[in-house]
Motif scaffolding. Sequence first.
Motif, short mmCIF file in Angstrom:
data_model
loop_
_atom_site.label_atom_id
_atom_site.label_comp_id
_atom_site.label_asym_id
_atom_site.label_seq_id
_atom_site.Cartn_x
_atom_site.Cartn_y
_atom_site.Cartn_z
N GLY A 29 -60.26 102.54 2.44
CA GLY A 29 -59.74 103.90 2.32
C GLY A 29 -58.63 104.23 3.29
O GLY A 29 -57.96 105.24 3.16
N ARG A 30 -58.40 103.38 4.29
CA ARG A 30 -57.32 103.61 5.25
C ARG A 30 -56.15 102.68 4.99
O ARG A 30 -55.16 102.69 5.73
CB ARG A 30 -57.84 103.42 6.69
N GLY B 167 -60.49 101.93 -3.46
CA GLY B 167 -60.18 103.03 -2.55
C GLY B 167 -58.90 102.82 -1.76
O GLY B 167 -58.56 103.61 -0.89
N VAL B 168 -58.18 101.75 -2.07
CA VAL B 168 -56.89 101.48 -1.41
C VAL B 168 -55.83 102.36 -2.08
O VAL B 168 -55.81 102.50 -3.30
CB VAL B 168 -56.52 99.98 -1.55
N THR B 169 -54.98 102.99 -1.26
CA THR B 169 -53.91 103.84 -1.80
C THR B 169 -52.74 102.99 -2.29
O THR B 169 -52.40 101.99 -1.67
CB THR B 169 -53.38 104.78 -0.68
N LEU B 170 -52.14 103.41 -3.40
CA LEU B 170 -50.93 102.75 -3.89
C LEU B 170 -49.76 103.70 -3.76
O LEU B 170 -49.85 104.88 -4.11
CB LEU B 170 -51.11 102.39 -5.36
N SER B 171 -48.64 103.19 -3.25
CA SER B 171 -47.46 104.04 -3.19
C SER B 171 -46.25 103.30 -3.75
O SER B 171 -46.21 102.07 -3.78
CB SER B 171 -47.19 104.49 -1.75
N ILE B 172 -45.29 104.08 -4.21
CA ILE B 172 -44.04 103.49 -4.69
C ILE B 172 -43.02 103.59 -3.58
O ILE B 172 -42.72 104.68 -3.08
CB ILE B 172 -43.52 104.19 -5.95
#
Length: 278
Positions: free
Chosen positions: A144-145, A172-177
């Motif tokens: 999550g972090r 729970g891993v964040t994905l960003s562009i």
Amino acid sequence: SAKAAGRNGYAWFSEEMASRAKQRLVLEQGLLQARHDHSLTLQYQPQIRLADGAMTGVEALARWTHPEIGVVEPDVFIPVAEETGLIEVLGAQLLEEACRQGAIWRASGLDLHLSVNVSVRQLTGSGFIDILDAALERSGFPAGRLELEITETAMLSLDKTRGTLESIRERGVTLSIDDFGTGFSCLSLLQHLPIERLKIDKSFIQGLPDNGSSLALTLAIVSIAHSLGLDIVAEGIETPMQQEQLGSLGCAHGQGFLFAPALPADAIPGFAASRPLR
Ligand code: C2E
Ligand code: MG
Ligand code: MG
Ligand code: MG
């Protein structure tokens, strides 16, 4: 053209071409060795909450010192690593190193959000999810972090990556562009992919506050992000004016030389302590 000249048997291996081909070979061989010789490392650029200046996280950025030619820029060696496929094994090593470092900071009481750049070649390669799970498990860093930054062009390989992106999100891993606005973005993808953050490319930020089209595009990106409920990070903030303007546009987070360049891991706790408390 060089191709035509090549067929005629001359000019193809002009001196410049020969030395470029040689340069490339040296880079490839160096990267092959980098799997074992620890010449490839990470530095960490602080990410700042624009409202109060607190440090909320870091982006891990690869740094490479070739044993003979010295420092090579990521914009030079990352493409070589991608084209040769070496990015798969090197990227896996870097991801695990970043997670281990993140876990060390946590153990010392510094709870940071950790962003790691991932190439499309890693996502479409075999076993990325196993690599991710191994990095998280061996390091003990909480999913999550962790955030994975993927460039817009990678989004276009959607048919090949959708399943992987969804498995990443499930953990729970964040994905960003990353570098948003510079690729051939298909806005509808934002709606259909499990993305949570956009990073506005530094080429737009660098036009602020005076360049009208930079401002217009920044506004448009911020408003798209807000209407889709996405968080925004502005990259390449170099002046207090840019920080102020982005903050007032509603951009929550930023990074840039105004705050700090990428720093060695051991400089991060001191930097965090020098910022306003969260
Ligand atoms: P990026 O992920 O968009 O990273 C931001 C780049 O902007 C970094 O360049 C950073 O040092 C630079 N930067 C940060 N703040 C400022 C600023 O205020 N002004 C200016 N002019 N530049 C700023 P860097 O470290 O040279 O990395 C270049 C690119 O190489 C990265 O762009 C990323 O696409 C790629 N890269 C770096 N490390 C990795 C990695 O571990 N894996 C992969 N796949 N790609 C990586
Ligand atoms: Mg990035
Ligand atoms: Mg970027
Ligand atoms: Mg970039």
